[in-house]
Design a protein around this motif. Structure first.
Motif, PDB file in Angstrom:
ATOM      1  N   PHE A  55       0.813  -1.204   0.000  1.00  0.00           N
ATOM      2  CA  PHE A  55       0.000   0.000   0.000  1.00  0.00           C
ATOM      3  C   PHE A  55       0.855   1.267   0.000  1.00  0.00           C
ATOM      4  CE2 PHE A  55      -2.452  -3.414   1.954  1.00  0.00           C
ATOM      5  CZ  PHE A  55      -3.606  -3.368   1.200  1.00  0.00           C
ATOM      6  N   GLY A  56       0.185   2.394  -0.230  1.00  0.00           N
ATOM      7  CA  GLY A  56       0.859   3.669  -0.358  1.00  0.00           C
ATOM      8  C   GLY A  56       1.385   4.251   0.925  1.00  0.00           C
ATOM      9  N   VAL A  57       1.297   3.525   2.021  1.00  0.00           N
ATOM     10  CA  VAL A  57       1.846   3.997   3.295  1.00  0.00           C
ATOM     11  C   VAL A  57       2.762   2.938   3.902  1.00  0.00           C
ATOM     12  CG1 VAL A  57      -0.054   5.554   3.843  1.00  0.00           C
ATOM     13  CG2 VAL A  57      -0.217   3.135   4.470  1.00  0.00           C
ATOM     14  N   ILE A  88       7.371   3.597   0.940  1.00  0.00           N
ATOM     15  CA  ILE A  88       6.471   4.033  -0.133  1.00  0.00           C
ATOM     16  C   ILE A  88       5.675   5.216   0.405  1.00  0.00           C
ATOM     17  CG2 ILE A  88       4.658   3.368  -1.762  1.00  0.00           C
ATOM     18  CD1 ILE A  88       5.477   0.478  -1.384  1.00  0.00           C
ATOM     19  N   ALA A  89       6.205   6.408   0.196  1.00  0.00           N
ATOM     20  CA  ALA A  89       5.554   7.603   0.725  1.00  0.00           C
ATOM     21  C   ALA A  89       4.262   7.912  -0.013  1.00  0.00           C
ATOM     22  CB  ALA A  89       6.504   8.799   0.638  1.00  0.00           C
ATOM     23  N   ASN A  90       4.266   7.626  -1.328  1.00  0.00           N
ATOM     24  CA  ASN A  90       3.078   7.877  -2.132  1.00  0.00           C
ATOM     25  C   ASN A  90       3.190   7.086  -3.431  1.00  0.00           C
ATOM     26  OD1 ASN A  90       0.756   9.410  -3.385  1.00  0.00           O
ATOM     27  ND2 ASN A  90       2.413  10.109  -4.713  1.00  0.00           N
ATOM     28  N   TYR A  91       2.104   6.427  -3.802  1.00  0.00           N
ATOM     29  CA  TYR A  91       2.078   5.745  -5.097  1.00  0.00           C
ATOM     30  C   TYR A  91       0.622   5.675  -5.548  1.00  0.00           C
ATOM     31  CZ  TYR A  91       4.673   3.162  -8.635  1.00  0.00           C
ATOM     32  OH  TYR A  91       5.323   2.795  -9.787  1.00  0.00           O
ATOM     33  N   ILE A 104       9.001   7.444  -3.541  1.00  0.00           N
ATOM     34  CA  ILE A 104       9.508   6.377  -2.692  1.00  0.00           C
ATOM     35  C   ILE A 104      10.833   6.820  -2.094  1.00  0.00           C
ATOM     36  CG2 ILE A 104       8.350   4.569  -4.011  1.00  0.00           C
ATOM     37  CD1 ILE A 104      10.990   3.939  -5.364  1.00  0.00           C
ATOM     38  N   GLU A 105      11.231   6.179  -0.982  1.00  0.00           N
ATOM     39  CA  GLU A 105      12.467   6.565  -0.303  1.00  0.00           C
ATOM     40  C   GLU A 105      13.270   5.324   0.047  1.00  0.00           C
ATOM     41  OE1 GLU A 105      13.983   9.035   3.649  1.00  0.00           O
ATOM     42  OE2 GLU A 105      11.852   8.597   3.368  1.00  0.00           O
ATOM     43  N   LEU A 106      14.486   5.241  -0.477  1.00  0.00           N
ATOM     44  CA  LEU A 106      15.392   4.158  -0.112  1.00  0.00           C
ATOM     45  C   LEU A 106      16.160   4.585   1.134  1.00  0.00           C
ATOM     46  CD1 LEU A 106      16.660   1.402  -0.785  1.00  0.00           C
ATOM     47  CD2 LEU A 106      18.411   2.639  -2.090  1.00  0.00           C
ATOM     48  N   ILE A 107      15.915   3.900   2.226  1.00  0.00           N
ATOM     49  CA  ILE A 107      16.524   4.274   3.503  1.00  0.00           C
ATOM     50  C   ILE A 107      17.835   3.530   3.721  1.00  0.00           C
ATOM     51  CG2 ILE A 107      16.162   4.279   6.011  1.00  0.00           C
ATOM     52  CD1 ILE A 107      13.128   4.462   5.364  1.00  0.00           C
ATOM     53  N   LYS A 108      17.864   2.250   3.347  1.00  0.00           N
ATOM     54  CA  LYS A 108      19.117   1.497   3.406  1.00  0.00           C
ATOM     55  C   LYS A 108      19.052   0.333   2.425  1.00  0.00           C
ATOM     56  CE  LYS A 108      18.075  -1.904   7.044  1.00  0.00           C
ATOM     57  NZ  LYS A 108      18.550  -2.492   8.313  1.00  0.00           N
ATOM     58  N   GLY A 109      20.226  -0.248   2.136  1.00  0.00           N
ATOM     59  CA  GLY A 109      20.264  -1.387   1.230  1.00  0.00           C
ATOM     60  C   GLY A 109      20.296  -0.970  -0.226  1.00  0.00           C
ATOM     61  N   GLY A 110      19.570  -1.725  -1.050  1.00  0.00           N
ATOM     62  CA  GLY A 110      19.607  -1.459  -2.481  1.00  0.00           C
ATOM     63  C   GLY A 110      18.316  -1.808  -3.172  1.00  0.00           C
ATOM     64  N   LYS A 120       6.026   7.437 -17.900  1.00  0.00           N
ATOM     65  CA  LYS A 120       5.832   7.462 -19.358  1.00  0.00           C
ATOM     66  C   LYS A 120       4.867   8.563 -19.771  1.00  0.00           C
ATOM     67  CE  LYS A 120       4.271   4.550 -23.203  1.00  0.00           C
ATOM     68  NZ  LYS A 120       3.738   3.222 -23.582  1.00  0.00           N
ATOM     69  N   ASN A 121       3.850   8.797 -18.950  1.00  0.00           N
ATOM     70  CA  ASN A 121       2.842   9.809 -19.273  1.00  0.00           C
ATOM     71  C   ASN A 121       3.135  11.168 -18.639  1.00  0.00           C
ATOM     72  OD1 ASN A 121       1.506   7.936 -20.790  1.00  0.00           O
ATOM     73  ND2 ASN A 121      -0.087   7.509 -19.286  1.00  0.00           N
ATOM     74  N   GLY A 122       4.363  11.352 -18.175  1.00  0.00           N
ATOM     75  CA  GLY A 122       4.764  12.667 -17.689  1.00  0.00           C
ATOM     76  C   GLY A 122       4.451  12.959 -16.244  1.00  0.00           C
ATOM     77  N   GLY A 123       4.045  11.953 -15.470  1.00  0.00           N
ATOM     78  CA  GLY A 123       3.733  12.180 -14.071  1.00  0.00           C
ATOM     79  C   GLY A 123       4.990  12.318 -13.220  1.00  0.00           C
ATOM     80  N   SER A 124       4.814  12.777 -11.993  1.00  0.00           N
ATOM     81  CA  SER A 124       5.925  12.968 -11.079  1.00  0.00           C
ATOM     82  C   SER A 124       6.320  11.638 -10.455  1.00  0.00           C
ATOM     83  CB  SER A 124       5.533  13.954  -9.974  1.00  0.00           C
ATOM     84  OG  SER A 124       6.547  14.035  -8.990  1.00  0.00           O
ATOM     85  N   TYR A 125       7.619  11.304 -10.564  1.00  0.00           N
ATOM     86  CA  TYR A 125       8.146  10.076  -9.976  1.00  0.00           C
ATOM     87  C   TYR A 125       9.466  10.432  -9.316  1.00  0.00           C
ATOM     88  CZ  TYR A 125       9.065   5.062  -9.531  1.00  0.00           C
ATOM     89  OH  TYR A 125       9.287   3.795  -9.029  1.00  0.00           O
ATOM     90  N   ASN A 126       9.482  10.404  -7.996  1.00  0.00           N
ATOM     91  CA  ASN A 126      10.634  10.872  -7.242  1.00  0.00           C
ATOM     92  C   ASN A 126      11.150   9.781  -6.312  1.00  0.00           C
ATOM     93  OD1 ASN A 126      11.578  12.399  -4.469  1.00  0.00           O
ATOM     94  ND2 ASN A 126      12.222  13.481  -6.312  1.00  0.00           N
ATOM     95  N   VAL A 127      12.483   9.630  -6.260  1.00  0.00           N
ATOM     96  CA  VAL A 127      13.117   8.658  -5.368  1.00  0.00           C
ATOM     97  C   VAL A 127      14.041   9.402  -4.416  1.00  0.00           C
ATOM     98  CG1 VAL A 127      14.529   6.582  -5.195  1.00  0.00           C
ATOM     99  CG2 VAL A 127      13.031   6.905  -7.179  1.00  0.00           C
ATOM    100  N   LYS A 128      13.739   9.362  -3.125  1.00  0.00           N
ATOM    101  CA  LYS A 128      14.578  10.004  -2.126  1.00  0.00           C
ATOM    102  C   LYS A 128      15.610   9.014  -1.602  1.00  0.00           C
ATOM    103  CE  LYS A 128      10.992  13.225  -0.550  1.00  0.00           C
ATOM    104  NZ  LYS A 128      10.180  13.684   0.607  1.00  0.00           N
TER     105      LYS A 128
END
Length: 376
Positions: A55-57, A88-91, A104-110, A120-128
């Motif tokens: 889920f998104g949380v 998964i902060a938001n999806y 999404i946020e990678l806190i540790k690991g890989g 693909k459709n121009g939406g916002s996709y951010n990885v912290k």
């Protein structure tokens, strides 16, 4: 009356919060070892297994010798390595409009990711990440955190990494470099070859393949990220991508599986197998798939290491686009063994890819396993 309005407001707030927390972000397509999801709003934990919803949380963690893969709601793919933590902060993705956003946020690991329709459709996709925020301009990238440093690989497309000092590092297509190491101090080291943390070994199988050929082939695979890429290198890299992301277009595959008739016998065409006792040789694997009855009547795995011959027999069922398999017998030399096997069809159902693990029952420290690709 005021108390009633307050109570209703509180109830609606809880309801909306619950509804938001229940927004499906994706499905688990592989969960090996300890894979946990923690709901950020309720702090409730649950163990993830194949086909479970994320889920998104959710904050997802993998333990030692564990891994997970997820098919996201927009068709994107995320693979988590061992000892990793992903928030998964938001999806959010709307199937009707084909629009959405993700953070999404990678806190540790890989992790390794192939972006889907949102980007693909121009939406916002951010990885912290601990060293900065990544904006996605392409499709296929990989991150690994090691002792405060972050290693980055862009396999397809491009990314823009905004560091804490607001400087931007661009990698991938139309950029001079596709790989980089960002130190904990913010120093950036760009390279034309993949850092060692991303090195993988694959041994493609030819009709005349023998044990003497394998070291040369494995050396070739380890260098498949150099600038002068050969056709052979490309095929090995493609296998890596397929094995890492065991996901497919479900609607298309269901139709193909429904139309196929008869029994097909699949054989290993490439593999990446290791043993706790060292070098592996003479690997063979077969799988019989009965499309008329939706079953896997039988399959076998065999290879050797310093302790003797590993052997496993397995069978199972076709479950929509996946294969539900179980090892029915396993041994290592004269010792009984046990294990697990996972596999899926790729977009072309003439290919099956997956992974397996085996261990001696009396001594689990003696174990072996790896990835495979099968074709008729």
């Amino acid at each position: 009356m005021k108390h009633l309005i307050l109570a209703l407001t509180t109830l609606l707030s809880v309801s909306f919060t619950s509804q938001a927390s229940n927004t499906a972000a994706g499905k688990t397509i592989l969960a090996r070892g300890d894979v946990l999801a923690t709901d950020a709003s309720s702090a409730q934990q649950r163990t993830l297994k194949r086909r479970d919803t994320v889920f998104g949380v959710d904050r997802i963690t993998t333990g030692e010798k564990s891994k997970a893969q997820f098919s996201m709601s927009d068709g994107g793919l995320i693979a988590l390595k061992e000892n990793s933590e992903l928030n998964i902060a938001n999806y959010e993705f709307d199937n009707a409009t084909q629009q959405g956003s993700a953070s999404i946020e990678l806190i540790k690991g890989g992790l390794r990711s192939i972006s889907g329709v949102i980007k693909k459709n121009g939406g916002s996709y951010n990885v912290k990440t601990p060293v900065g925020s990544i904006g996605i301009r392409g499709t296929h990238f990989e991150l690994q955190l090691v002792e405060g440093d972050m290693y980055v690989a862009v396999w397809d497309g491009a990314i823009d990494l905004t560091l804490d000092d607001q400087s931007v590092v661009s990698l991938g297509s139309n950029e001079p470099f596709s790989f980089a190491q960002v130190t904990a101090l913010g120093d950036v080291i760009k390279t034309t070859q993949a850092p060692a943390v991303f090195t993988q070994t694959f041994a493609p199988i030819d009709d005349d393949n023998n044990a003497e050929q394998q070291p040369e082939q494995q050396s070739l695979a380890q260098n498949n990220t150099s600038e002068n890429t050969t056709d052979a290198d490309t095929s090995i890299a493609d296998v890596y991508a397929e094995q890492q992301f065991q996901a497919v277009s479900n609607a298309s595959l269901i139709d193909q599986i429904a139309e196929r008739q008869g029994v097909f016998n699949y054989q290993a065409t490439s593999f990446d197998v290791s043993s706790s006792l060292g070098e592996v040789s003479d690997f063979t694997m077969s799988m019989s798939v009965d499309f008329d009855n939706g079953t896997v009547p039988d399959g076998e795995i065999s290879f050797n290491d310093a302790g003797g011959n590993w052997y496993a027999a397995y069978s199972g069922l076709i479950d929509l686009t996946k294969l539900d398999l179980a090892i029915t017998f396993a041994s290592h030399n004269n010792n009984k063994a046990t294990g697990e096997i996972d596999a899926v069809f790729l977009n072309d159902i003439d290919t099956i890819t997956g992974d397996f693990s085996l261990e001696e029952i009396s001594n689990p420290a003696i174990n072996a396993g790896g990835d495979f690709r099968l074709e008729p």
